[in-house]
Design a protein around this motif. Structure first.
Motif, mmCIF file in Angstrom:
data_model
loop_
_atom_site.group_PDB
_atom_site.id
_atom_site.type_symbol
_atom_site.label_atom_id
_atom_site.label_comp_id
_atom_site.label_asym_id
_atom_site.label_seq_id
_atom_site.Cartn_x
_atom_site.Cartn_y
_atom_site.Cartn_z
ATOM 1 N N GLY A 1 0.625 -1.247 -0.098
ATOM 2 C CA GLY A 1 0.162 -0.101 0.109
ATOM 3 C C GLY A 1 0.879 1.372 -0.073
ATOM 4 N N THR A 2 2.126 1.181 0.577
ATOM 5 C CA THR A 2 2.841 2.255 0.773
ATOM 6 C C THR A 2 3.423 2.677 -0.816
ATOM 7 O OG1 THR A 2 3.667 1.364 2.881
ATOM 8 C CG2 THR A 2 5.018 3.471 1.623
ATOM 9 N N ILE A 3 3.533 1.615 -1.453
ATOM 10 C CA ILE A 3 4.225 1.824 -2.865
ATOM 11 C C ILE A 3 3.162 2.419 -3.691
ATOM 12 C CG2 ILE A 3 5.118 0.818 -5.034
ATOM 13 C CD1 ILE A 3 6.685 -1.155 -2.946
ATOM 14 N N ARG A 4 1.743 1.725 -3.664
ATOM 15 C CA ARG A 4 0.610 2.271 -4.368
ATOM 16 C C ARG A 4 0.403 3.845 -4.014
ATOM 17 N NH1 ARG A 4 -2.162 -3.041 -3.319
ATOM 18 N NH2 ARG A 4 -1.920 -4.113 -5.640
ATOM 19 N N SER A 5 0.485 4.129 -2.822
ATOM 20 C CA SER A 5 0.210 5.385 -2.203
ATOM 21 C C SER A 5 1.421 6.492 -2.716
ATOM 22 C CB SER A 5 0.148 5.547 -0.940
ATOM 23 O OG SER A 5 -0.894 4.836 -0.205
ATOM 24 N N TYR A 6 2.372 5.752 -2.922
ATOM 25 C CA TYR A 6 3.492 6.841 -3.581
ATOM 26 C C TYR A 6 3.275 7.131 -4.889
ATOM 27 C CZ TYR A 6 8.191 7.543 -5.898
ATOM 28 O OH TYR A 6 8.838 8.203 -6.660
ATOM 29 N N LEU A 7 2.894 6.105 -5.502
ATOM 30 C CA LEU A 7 2.434 6.066 -7.304
ATOM 31 C C LEU A 7 1.643 6.997 -7.510
ATOM 32 C CD1 LEU A 7 3.288 2.429 -8.019
ATOM 33 C CD2 LEU A 7 4.706 4.582 -8.663
ATOM 34 N N LEU A 8 0.512 6.835 -6.529
ATOM 35 C CA LEU A 8 -0.671 7.840 -6.875
ATOM 36 C C LEU A 8 -0.434 9.214 -6.290
ATOM 37 C CD1 LEU A 8 -3.645 5.918 -5.295
ATOM 38 C CD2 LEU A 8 -3.542 6.681 -7.426
ATOM 39 N N TYR A 9 0.670 9.405 -5.325
ATOM 40 C CA TYR A 9 1.062 10.793 -5.103
ATOM 41 C C TYR A 9 1.854 11.370 -6.385
ATOM 42 C CZ TYR A 9 4.917 13.669 -3.426
ATOM 43 O OH TYR A 9 6.026 14.682 -3.370
ATOM 44 N N CYS A 10 2.550 10.515 -6.903
ATOM 45 C CA CYS A 10 3.314 10.996 -8.170
ATOM 46 C C CYS A 10 2.535 11.268 -9.227
ATOM 47 C CB CYS A 10 4.168 9.924 -8.786
ATOM 48 S SG CYS A 10 5.701 9.498 -7.388
ATOM 49 N N ARG A 11 1.415 10.789 -9.238
ATOM 50 C CA ARG A 11 0.411 11.019 -10.429
ATOM 51 C C ARG A 11 -0.366 12.278 -10.196
ATOM 52 N NH1 ARG A 11 -3.560 6.407 -12.341
ATOM 53 N NH2 ARG A 11 -4.718 7.225 -10.567
ATOM 54 N N GLU A 12 -0.914 12.333 -9.036
ATOM 55 C CA GLU A 12 -1.959 13.358 -8.501
ATOM 56 C C GLU A 12 -1.203 14.606 -8.160
ATOM 57 O OE1 GLU A 12 -4.455 11.467 -5.841
ATOM 58 O OE2 GLU A 12 -5.093 9.963 -7.271
ATOM 59 N N GLU A 13 -0.138 14.500 -7.467
ATOM 60 C CA GLU A 13 0.540 15.762 -6.654
ATOM 61 C C GLU A 13 1.529 16.276 -7.543
ATOM 62 O OE1 GLU A 13 -0.667 17.179 -4.232
ATOM 63 O OE2 GLU A 13 -2.382 15.642 -3.848
ATOM 64 N N ARG A 14 2.525 15.417 -8.303
ATOM 65 C CA ARG A 14 3.398 15.803 -9.004
ATOM 66 C C ARG A 14 3.356 15.988 -10.290
ATOM 67 N NH1 ARG A 14 8.164 15.765 -6.362
ATOM 68 N NH2 ARG A 14 9.459 15.787 -7.960
ATOM 69 N N GLY A 15 2.053 15.320 -10.814
ATOM 70 C CA GLY A 15 1.634 15.522 -12.240
ATOM 71 C C GLY A 15 2.015 14.595 -12.997
ATOM 72 N N ASN A 16 2.721 13.421 -12.724
ATOM 73 C CA ASN A 16 3.399 12.400 -13.482
ATOM 74 C C ASN A 16 2.478 11.725 -14.308
ATOM 75 O OD1 ASN A 16 5.981 11.415 -10.975
ATOM 76 N ND2 ASN A 16 5.855 13.325 -12.207
ATOM 77 N N ASN A 17 2.840 11.714 -15.763
ATOM 78 C CA ASN A 17 1.840 10.863 -16.770
ATOM 79 C C ASN A 17 2.114 9.319 -16.364
ATOM 80 O OD1 ASN A 17 4.345 10.194 -17.915
ATOM 81 N ND2 ASN A 17 3.956 11.619 -19.399
ATOM 82 N N PRO A 18 1.377 8.507 -16.840
ATOM 83 C CA PRO A 18 1.693 6.926 -16.633
ATOM 84 C C PRO A 18 2.981 6.265 -17.150
ATOM 85 C CG PRO A 18 -0.713 7.341 -17.505
ATOM 86 C CD PRO A 18 0.066 8.699 -17.484
ATOM 87 N N THR A 19 3.423 7.243 -18.225
ATOM 88 C CA THR A 19 4.538 6.328 -18.737
ATOM 89 C C THR A 19 5.784 6.744 -17.560
ATOM 90 O OG1 THR A 19 4.180 7.013 -20.874
ATOM 91 C CG2 THR A 19 6.616 6.842 -20.191
#
Length: 307
Positions: A52-70
């Motif tokens: 769950g930590t890793i999933r939360s980090y990836l969601l943070y990257c997408r939603e807070e840092r604006g990272n695209n799926p790639t």
């Protein structure tokens, strides 16, 4: 084990395995970002990290840092490499305790942008005018670099690492050092050879000596990757194209698209692009399939059979 110590051990391991500096730098950038995210959530030990930590980090990257799926997939790849290393080193005691297990890559919306003929003419005219007006070495170098990207499909790293010893002007062959520092040779057209030959003579006269590298600075030293990125940032600003990204990799996409549209096949394109897997090359065929319709009409066997 402290997460920051585990990252340090991983860093030592990839250095020992002689991975490329670019790969190591990319790994560390993601891992340091992940370690900071974990620390901000009061997680400091490897044992504290859960799936769950890793999933939360990836969601943070997408939603807070604006990272695209790639980008998030690239970060997930790094985390998989890291946590699998910890499992091999028995920092993580078993596969069942590895928090990376079961995390799938996100589906990517693959969009490949290419330059059209008008874009390319504008770019070349831009540097041609600069060259004529100022007799600027950098303008001529950039002009030749654009032609090189367009005519070879080379990656940015391959271009900056290209030496004159890797250019066979007689037989029309380039030796490129690509990902993982693998060496490949590709044929090039007479047009590109002629441009490179003229540029070589210009460089020798301009600097009064030969250079090891093809694309160099005003001081006749090897161009850095970041310098080329800056060149293209300036080009992007001055061209102000609204419909396409102005980058060296866009020329690689443009090379691939036009290669196919002019009758090339996926297998030979794979060799030209130095793709390990045909599936990578197949993306171009899939994306530009509608534009290949006229070629299909021309080469489809049914068109030439009396049935």
């Amino acid at each position: 084990m402290l997460l920051k110590f585990a990252i340090k051990d991983f860093h030592d391991d990839v250095k020992y395995r002689n991975l490329s500096p670019k790969t190591i730098s990319g790994y560390l950038m993601t891992l340091n970002e992940f370690q900071e995210y974990a620390f901000n959530n009061e997680l400091v030990n490897v044992e504290d990290i859960r799936t769950g930590t890793i999933r939360s980090y990836l969601l943070y990257c997408r939603e807070e840092r604006g990272n695209n799926p790639t980008t998030t997939n690239s970060k997930l790849h790094t985390l998989k490499v890291f946590f699998n290393y910890l499992e091999r080193e028995e920092v993580i005691q078993s596969a069942k305790l590895n928090p990376i297990r079961g995390i799938m890559f996100a589906k990517e919306d693959i969009q490949i942008q290419t330059f059209n003929e008008n874009h390319i003419k504008q770019i070349l005219n831009y540097y041609r005018r600069s060259k004529d007006k100022y007799s600027s070495f950098s303008a001529y170098r950039n002009y030749c670099m654009v032609i090189f990207f367009l005519g070879s499909g080379a990656r940015l790293g391959e271009a900056v690492n290209l030496r004159w010893n890797d250019v066979d002007l007689v037989n029309g062959v380039l030796v490129l050092y690509g990902k993982k520092r693998e060496q490949s040779s590709i044929p090039v057209t007479d047009k590109l050879i002629k441009e490179l030959a003229e540029y070589k003579v210009f460089c020798e006269q301009h600097f009064k000596e030969s250079s090891d590298y093809v694309f160099v600075t005003d001081e006749n030293k090897k161009l850095a990757v970041d310098t080329v990125k800056t060149i293209f940032k300036r080009l992007k600003r001055d061209m102000n194209f609204k419909d396409v990204r102005c980058s060296p990799h866009t020329f690689r996409h443009t090379f691939a698209k036009n290669y196919l549209m002019n009758g090339g096949d996926a297998l030979s394109l794979q060799k030209m692009l130095r793709h390990k897997q045909l599936a990578m090359t197949q993306r171009y065929v899939n994306l530009f399939g509608t534009e290949l319709r006229k070629l299909n009409d021309q080469y489809n066997p049914l068109q030439h059979m009396d049935i």
